[in-house]
Design a protein around this motif. Structure first.
Motif, short mmCIF file in Angstrom:
data_model
loop_
_atom_site.label_atom_id
_atom_site.label_comp_id
_atom_site.label_asym_id
_atom_site.label_seq_id
_atom_site.Cartn_x
_atom_site.Cartn_y
_atom_site.Cartn_z
N ASP A 37 -8.84 -6.57 -6.87
CA ASP A 37 -8.01 -5.38 -7.23
C ASP A 37 -7.12 -4.97 -5.87
OD1 ASP A 37 -6.63 -2.38 -7.27
OD2 ASP A 37 -8.31 -1.18 -7.91
N LEU A 38 -5.61 -4.84 -6.11
CA LEU A 38 -4.96 -5.17 -4.99
C LEU A 38 -4.95 -3.70 -3.97
CD1 LEU A 38 -2.05 -6.86 -5.55
CD2 LEU A 38 -3.90 -7.92 -4.80
N SER A 39 -5.40 -2.76 -4.94
CA SER A 39 -4.68 -1.76 -4.54
C SER A 39 -6.26 -0.93 -3.10
CB SER A 39 -4.85 -0.28 -5.49
OG SER A 39 -6.28 -0.46 -5.59
N SER A 40 -7.23 -2.27 -3.12
CA SER A 40 -8.73 -2.19 -2.47
C SER A 40 -8.05 -2.38 -1.32
CB SER A 40 -9.38 -2.84 -3.46
OG SER A 40 -9.60 -4.34 -3.18
N VAL A 41 -6.67 -2.68 -0.82
CA VAL A 41 -6.55 -3.44 1.07
C VAL A 41 -7.14 -2.29 1.64
CG1 VAL A 41 -4.43 -3.04 0.63
CG2 VAL A 41 -5.49 -4.81 1.95
N LYS A 42 -7.97 -2.57 2.56
CA LYS A 42 -8.73 -2.19 3.48
C LYS A 42 -7.50 -2.06 4.57
CE LYS A 42 -13.08 -1.75 1.95
NZ LYS A 42 -13.12 -2.79 1.47
N GLU A 43 -7.83 -1.37 6.05
CA GLU A 43 -7.41 -1.27 7.91
C GLU A 43 -7.67 -2.29 7.80
OE1 GLU A 43 -5.04 0.85 8.00
OE2 GLU A 43 -4.52 0.15 10.41
N GLY A 44 -7.07 -3.43 7.95
CA GLY A 44 -7.16 -4.88 8.74
C GLY A 44 -7.51 -5.33 8.02
N ILE A 80 0.30 -10.30 -0.61
CA ILE A 80 0.31 -9.45 -1.45
C ILE A 80 0.27 -8.26 -1.25
CG2 ILE A 80 1.01 -11.36 -3.64
CD1 ILE A 80 -1.47 -10.16 -4.48
N ALA A 81 -0.79 -8.06 -0.25
CA ALA A 81 -1.41 -6.59 -0.19
C ALA A 81 -1.79 -6.27 1.31
CB ALA A 81 -2.51 -6.12 -0.63
N SER A 82 -1.08 -5.46 1.46
CA SER A 82 -1.36 -5.65 3.17
C SER A 82 -2.31 -4.51 3.80
CB SER A 82 -0.45 -6.27 4.37
OG SER A 82 -0.59 -5.97 5.29
N GLY A 83 -3.28 -4.03 4.47
CA GLY A 83 -3.04 -2.75 5.22
C GLY A 83 -3.44 -3.91 7.37
N LYS A 101 -6.95 -18.93 -5.45
CA LYS A 101 -5.85 -18.75 -6.15
C LYS A 101 -5.80 -16.98 -4.88
CE LYS A 101 -4.73 -19.80 -10.64
NZ LYS A 101 -4.86 -18.91 -12.19
N TYR A 102 -6.40 -17.04 -4.60
CA TYR A 102 -6.01 -15.69 -4.17
C TYR A 102 -7.41 -15.04 -2.95
CZ TYR A 102 -3.35 -13.95 -7.92
OH TYR A 102 -1.94 -14.04 -8.79
N THR A 103 -6.93 -14.76 -1.96
CA THR A 103 -8.13 -14.75 -1.07
C THR A 103 -7.53 -13.66 0.13
OG1 THR A 103 -7.71 -17.41 -0.40
CG2 THR A 103 -8.57 -16.09 1.44
N ARG A 104 -8.72 -13.10 0.54
CA ARG A 104 -8.55 -11.34 1.38
C ARG A 104 -8.96 -12.30 2.58
NH1 ARG A 104 -10.20 -5.99 0.01
NH2 ARG A 104 -10.28 -6.91 -2.15
N ILE A 105 -8.42 -11.70 3.17
CA ILE A 105 -8.47 -11.85 4.54
C ILE A 105 -9.33 -10.75 5.54
CG2 ILE A 105 -8.11 -13.03 7.38
CD1 ILE A 105 -6.84 -15.13 5.88
N ALA A 106 -10.37 -9.99 6.92
CA ALA A 106 -10.70 -8.89 7.07
C ALA A 106 -10.75 -9.08 8.15
CB ALA A 106 -12.46 -8.84 6.53
N GLY A 107 -10.81 -8.28 9.35
CA GLY A 107 -11.01 -7.72 10.14
C GLY A 107 -10.11 -8.14 11.14
N LEU A 108 -8.10 -7.85 10.73
CA LEU A 108 -7.69 -8.09 11.41
C LEU A 108 -7.12 -7.17 12.57
CD1 LEU A 108 -4.82 -9.66 8.39
CD2 LEU A 108 -6.60 -11.16 9.80
N ASN A 109 -7.57 -6.31 12.76
CA ASN A 109 -7.35 -5.42 13.56
C ASN A 109 -8.30 -5.18 15.25
OD1 ASN A 109 -5.60 -4.35 12.73
ND2 ASN A 109 -5.74 -2.12 11.45
N ASP A 110 -9.87 -6.10 14.74
CA ASP A 110 -10.26 -6.14 15.54
C ASP A 110 -9.87 -7.16 16.42
OD1 ASP A 110 -12.73 -7.00 17.11
OD2 ASP A 110 -13.92 -7.33 15.69
#
Lengths: 349, 349
Positions: A37-44, A80-83, A101-110
């Protein structure tokens, strides 16, 4: 492209640890219908739509540490979705997307984690120049950086001779052509007559030989009448031992990996290291992530892209469609069935 | 010193090719009462009165090519007859004098031959500074150059750790002490407890171990808590293979020779070269004659001599009298019986 809020992922995961000499398709599993769910993208976080995937020979089973995660691989992708302010929706990036096909990457603000996300230059999108976007995981990506920075480390000089191992591969073909633009005599080895012809006829090599059918010592003597000054080594083992013996005084060897020593084989015992001190030869170990500044400062793109646009160098990719076919092509690639850099196309830009 | 016109030479020649694992005294022959008429000196020649001779472990039987010539060795000598303006009578020089009391060198006016004669600085004669003339074949000669230029090639940085093989030898003791003056942690290996104590107590090493009685992996782990960043290798073989495995990322190894691989032994098969690419490690081959500029430009003398005069470094020589005793001391040296650099005193200045 307008996307629905829910996208369906397909991914290739490691199904079992390899315990054989060679990787097989059975060691992978394709999983599909995994909803994101693209709307699930979180901060960072960002969610990426992957476009191209690089199949890299260095990702052999020896590197497998966990199961059920997407197999490792560098990709070109679109946010395609960004926090995360740094990577707004629509940004083109290159990063370890893995085989999916799709990849979620987290922790970008850390600040303590390093994401290694490379933002591609705006002109990456413009394929009308004759430079395909897929080149950002090949000639303009990690293989390009490895060739470009490796030659800088070797500090090559015009008029000298360089021997390139795996010369038809994703790195080797670029090493040879770049060295040629700098005025060196360039010779290479490859595993088929077709690759040898391609190297000489299309990629400006001064000479090449088929290491499967010709004796390497004889071939190198024939093709390098003034001896070898530099060896760009991707192979290691027996051929490295031979080069140590025959390389010229003050010769330099760049070692970017030893594909002959992978896959759990007993290491080939090197006997000719004594030539290092006898001839003032150096072996320089190379790791591409020590040289990422050439991405950041634009030097890689600024050097190689114009050569590609003007067709002064010719970069050979084999592009196959469909992430679900990646295991088959990975195995074929390791078996030497393809020429050039192997890329999987996952989606259109 | 007033000399007669006729001097009587004594020399040590190669009597037989070695075919054993070790050199023996029987492979040498001492010849004496060989007259040299100083008035016979021709245009482009000098005749030298040899003062000190260096016994060098690299001159093993593998290097013997001709019989009945003086055995090879660098010496400190005084020009006593000259047919060459560049080297007037009274000049102190260092050159390959061989194992003899007097040496004739010809062809000095031929621009196509290189004599490798090094003219020593005027202060070499002044032993009141506490620096003996013999140092010009040790700390201020080839071993000094090898240590000094080798560290330049390694491009050492303060705060890092260097491991020195054969640390009590003519080169190693200087490598360690020079690295110490540049702020590195210095550890070394040697072949006796006495040498180990000397290294730590007299030569400022942070740690040393006896490779004959302690396991090298355990010793290096104990003495280098932050790992090894540089390895100054004179040994090769098994210890080099171990260092390749345990050296830190981006570590550098200088190879000046592989004494463990000499004397006709089967080469030790190195199995850990794959760590080079995995860790970005380099092995740099070093040959001292590629670095002779540090003699010519005075940089070696200008750096090391003040350290010796101020006793900030302590260079250990073992000086034995008499050219006729050179074979015995050469064999003893190869057997590891001496500590420090081994020098034969042939005559007073």
């Amino acid at each position: 492209m307008t996307l629905p809020n829910i996208v369906s992922n397909t991914r290739v995961v490691r199904a079992s640890y390899a315990n054989k000499a060679r990787v097989t398709e059975a060691q992978f599993r394709v999983e599909s219908n995994l909803e994101i769910d693209l709307s699930s993208v979180k901060e960072g976080e960002v969610i990426l739509r992957n476009l191209y995937l690089s199949l890299d020979p260095c990702e052999t089973p020896a590197a497998w540490r966990t199961l059920n995660d997407p197999f490792y691989g560098l990709g070109v992708a679109e946010v395609i979705a960004s926090g995360c302010e740094k990577y707004p929706v629509g940004t083109l990036v290159s990063v370890n997307t893995g085989y999916e096909k799709y990849t979620r990457i987290a922790g970008l603000n850390d600040p303590n984690t390093s994401s290694d996300i490379r933002v591609l230059p705006a002109h990456a999108r413009d394929e009308s120049t004759g430079v395909p976007l897929s080149n950002y995981i090949s000639a303009l990506g990690m293989p390009g950086l490895t060739a470009f920075a490796g030659l800088k480390v070797l500090d090559i000089e015009a008029g000298k001779t360089i021997f390139v191992g795996s010369a038809a591969g994703g790195v080797g073909q670029l090493v040879g052509q770049l060295a040629k633009t700098q005025g060196l005599r360039v010779i290479g080895s490859a595993g088929s007559d077709e690759k040898v012809s391609y190297l000489v006829e299309k990629q400006h090599f001064d000479g090449a030989f088929n290491y499967k059918t010709e004796n390497a010592r004889e071939a190198l003597t024939r093709l390098a009448p003034n001896g070898i000054d530099y060896y760009y080594d991707t192979v290691g083992g027996e051929i490295l031992d031979l080069v140590l013996e025959i390389i010229n005084d003050k010769g330099k060897i760049l070692s970017i990996g030893m594909v002959s020593q992978e896959n759990g084989k007993e290491p080939y015992p090197i006997r000719n290291l004594n030539y290092i001190a006898r001839k003032g030869v150096s072996i320089l170990g190379f790791i591409y992530w020590h040289h990422l500044q050439y991405f950041a400062n634009g030097e890689l793109d600024g050097t190689i892209r114009p050569l590609l646009e003007r067709k002064e160098i010719n970069y050979r990719e084999e592009v196959f469609d469909g992430i679900e076919n990646a295991p088959k092509h990975f195995v074929n690639m390791l078996d030497g069935k393809y020429a050039g850099k192997v890329v999987i196309k996952i989606a259109d830009l």
